[in-house]
Motif scaffolding. Structure first.
Motif, PDB file in Angstrom:
ATOM      1  N   ASN A  37      -7.747  -3.521   4.686  1.00  0.00           N
ATOM      2  CA  ASN A  37      -8.140  -3.606   3.282  1.00  0.00           C
ATOM      3  C   ASN A  37      -9.171  -2.502   3.052  1.00  0.00           C
ATOM      4  N   GLN A  40       0.789  -1.236   0.000  1.00  0.00           N
ATOM      5  CA  GLN A  40       0.000   0.000   0.000  1.00  0.00           C
ATOM      6  C   GLN A  40       0.818   1.282   0.000  1.00  0.00           C
ATOM      7  N   PRO A  56      -3.293  -1.218  -3.831  1.00  0.00           N
ATOM      8  CA  PRO A  56      -4.264  -1.082  -2.754  1.00  0.00           C
ATOM      9  C   PRO A  56      -3.903  -1.917  -1.527  1.00  0.00           C
ATOM     10  N   CYS A  72      -2.059  -3.984  -8.573  1.00  0.00           N
ATOM     11  CA  CYS A  72      -0.589  -4.101  -8.535  1.00  0.00           C
ATOM     12  C   CYS A  72      -0.066  -4.516  -9.913  1.00  0.00           C
ATOM     13  N   SER A 119      -6.429  -6.224  -5.297  1.00  0.00           N
ATOM     14  CA  SER A 119      -5.083  -5.695  -5.094  1.00  0.00           C
ATOM     15  C   SER A 119      -4.107  -6.306  -6.095  1.00  0.00           C
TER      16      SER A 119
END
Lengths: 365, 365
Positions: free
Chosen positions: B244, A196, A201, A251, A247
């Motif tokens: 998250n 993060q 995220p 990514c 995520s």
């Protein structure tokens, strides 16, 4: 729609191109008729997403074949426990280098599992404003690993020389410097990073593990939750359970963005340029101080203060009006912190320095 | 842009309104000038997101004040370990009811930590096609809890009567029925759910814990990773580390969507209607069979098969051409599975039944 210059330490700024793509694909990813969030992780489409993410990451970092890569939930903090759970052998011994809050937390977590973990170097004496000399540490023959937090987000320091581990595996938390510059993966036993800060995220960590360090279940020294077992995650290609697929997807886009920018060599050049603008100004400023020793400076997190808490607060407030946000320092340090990760454009740093100059002029007594 | 009818068991269909909002806010959440993914979890803006999510969830489920709610990483599978780690007292005893793959996995995970866990009822004898009678279980006076998986995603069954736990706390994995209908939270010790089936993006579980079951660190029976300690997560408002945040944000939007639809009473009505369309047709069909005992039927996951693996494969392929996707059954059961979670519109189920009728006509010998 407005966009600000976001200096947050994490979650942090992401490339605008990536955000736009994610928005465009929200109702229909690649002609599938659904969002990636709605898609089974067992589909061929998602399989390509995670495979591409891993192979792009391997390419970017030049990860040797004898290293495994996993995408796991729980952030870096979960790895604080996973490290001793997965790496400790019979004597349960490990050496930690304390350079800030997160290495301290990792050490304390290891202490839950063993009394035989030690701090072998620390910069606590000067409130973590430097990286200690790690050329000759009290490593013991049966230490399972040597642990560092490579870039210290809160204190604005970074290891520029890796410790001499006397041949023991080096475990590095790279959360706030991951993918900011080339690294020689072969010098590490384990690299991990919460994504993060510099990648994507929150809610995921990437762990890179040298093959010979991966233990079978029978060799684990503690009753270890299955989800924290690296081998389980490796054997199942990070799909032992439903992963943080969103995520992984974002990514993956950031990895492609990094490649398009010229990879980690280009990232390093850009990041050093950005950091230099800030540090050069800080050296000449009469108002602001950066208390970090010069050869320990981070190029990701630049801390500074006026030395006056009220003036610092005024800085943060006025900066906000100029679209410079999330610049307040961590409460352990005070003052300000500019996190200038990969996705922070040079223009953002220049805008910050312009504001700092203006504020200095107006507020220097 | 196309949209399909997505019958995936999870990650699964989300309300289109929610996806559109998330796309619209991708570059600028609420005038902040950044995506929620780029925002520090320590900001006032994110604090409101997580607070609203919790209060909306409390309202929707009518959660009593003596229950805590946490949003944690690692999905339900991590809770398989967290349950024994957090609930076991000195004798480390617990009773599990085995009604499918996930209750079995939860039991096996508990066995990592204690030999004193037992299966006290099982429907394994008929490949989990029913929920066993749980009115008189061999609960022991020092059992710490009784464990169920309330809706069995793979096998299409659901507890319609909760087990008689002889006063012991009931722990329920509600992953695939969470928020599908009203529940009386006060009947449970712990409810938890991976969010990726009926609520939001994968990579998170919601855990609801009765206050008196929350143990201080000193009372834990095992060396427990900090991230798996419920009390740590509770004491830190689910912000012990970076959460998250994307999943919390999307789940929050789904909670608001559920409220706008009329809450769990309306959800139940809609879900029962959708399930009835499918089950009614399956009862009259000469081609398809649903092998589940009638009073154990799930209204979330409806399994069926033609009894012929090749014909099942043909069904899945031809369905795809009619925009009916992710309908293949789990490999443990074969055949087909229609997961008809909250966000699956009635039109989707009607389209599926229309296709099933057509396919039956064309393929019934």
């Amino acid at each position: 729609m407005k966009r600000v210059y976001n200096f947050s330490a994490g979650p942090a700024v992401l490339p605008e191109e990536v955000l736009k793509e994610a928005a465009d694909e929200m109702l229909d990813y690649g002609g599938s008729g659904m969002s990636i969030m709605e898609m089974s992780h067992r589909t061929k489409t998602f399989d390509k997403v995670i495979q591409d993410a891993e192979s792009d990451l391997r390419e970017i970092m030049n990860i040797p074949d004898n290293y495994k890569v996993i995408f796991v939930q729980g952030g870096a903090t979960t790895q604080f426990a996973a490290v001793p759970l997965n790496l400790m052998s019979k004597n349960k011994k490990a050496a930690y280098i304390e350079t800030g809050n997160f290495s301290k937390k990792a050490y304390q977590e290891a202490k839950i599992f063993s009394d035989n973990v030690r701090i072998v170097a620390s910069s606590k004496d000067k409130n973590y404003t430097y990286i200690p000399d790690c050329s000759s540490l009290a490593i013991e023959p049966d230490d399972d690993y040597v642990y560092i937090c490579e870039n210290n987000t809160i204190f604005g320091t970074k290891f520029h020389t890796l410790p001499n581990t006397c041949g023991k595996p080096l475990v590095s938390d790279q959360s706030s410097c991951f993918l900011s510059e080339p690294v020689d993966v072969s010098k590490y036993g384990v690299i991990y990073a919460g994504v993060q800060k510099n990648v994507g995220p929150a809610g995921m960590a990437i762990v890179i593990i040298r093959e010979d360090l991966i233990k079978d279940d029978a060799d684990l020294q503690f009753p270890t939750p299955t989800m924290l077992r690296w081998k389980t995650q490796i054997d199942n290609g990070s799909l032992y359970n439903t992963p943080n697929s969103w995520s992984i997807y974002v990514c993956g886009k950031v990895f492609k963005w990094i490649k398009a920018q010229g990879g980690l060599v280009a990232m390093k050049k850009r990041n050093e340029e950005k950091a230099k603008i800030l540090y050069d100004y800080l050296e000449t400023s009469k108002l602001y101080k950066n208390g970090v020793e010069k050869d320990s400076r981070s190029i990701m997190n630049v801390v500074f203060t006026t030395g006056d808490a009220d003036l610092d607060a005024k800085f943060v407030e006025e900066a906000k009006k100029c679209n410079i946000v999330s610049i307040k320092g961590h409460r352990m340090v005070g003052g300000m912190r500019a996190s200038i990760y990969n996705a922070m454009p040079k223009e953002g740093v220049m805008a910050l320095v312009e504001f700092m100059k203006k504020f200095e002029k107006e507020n220097l007594q």
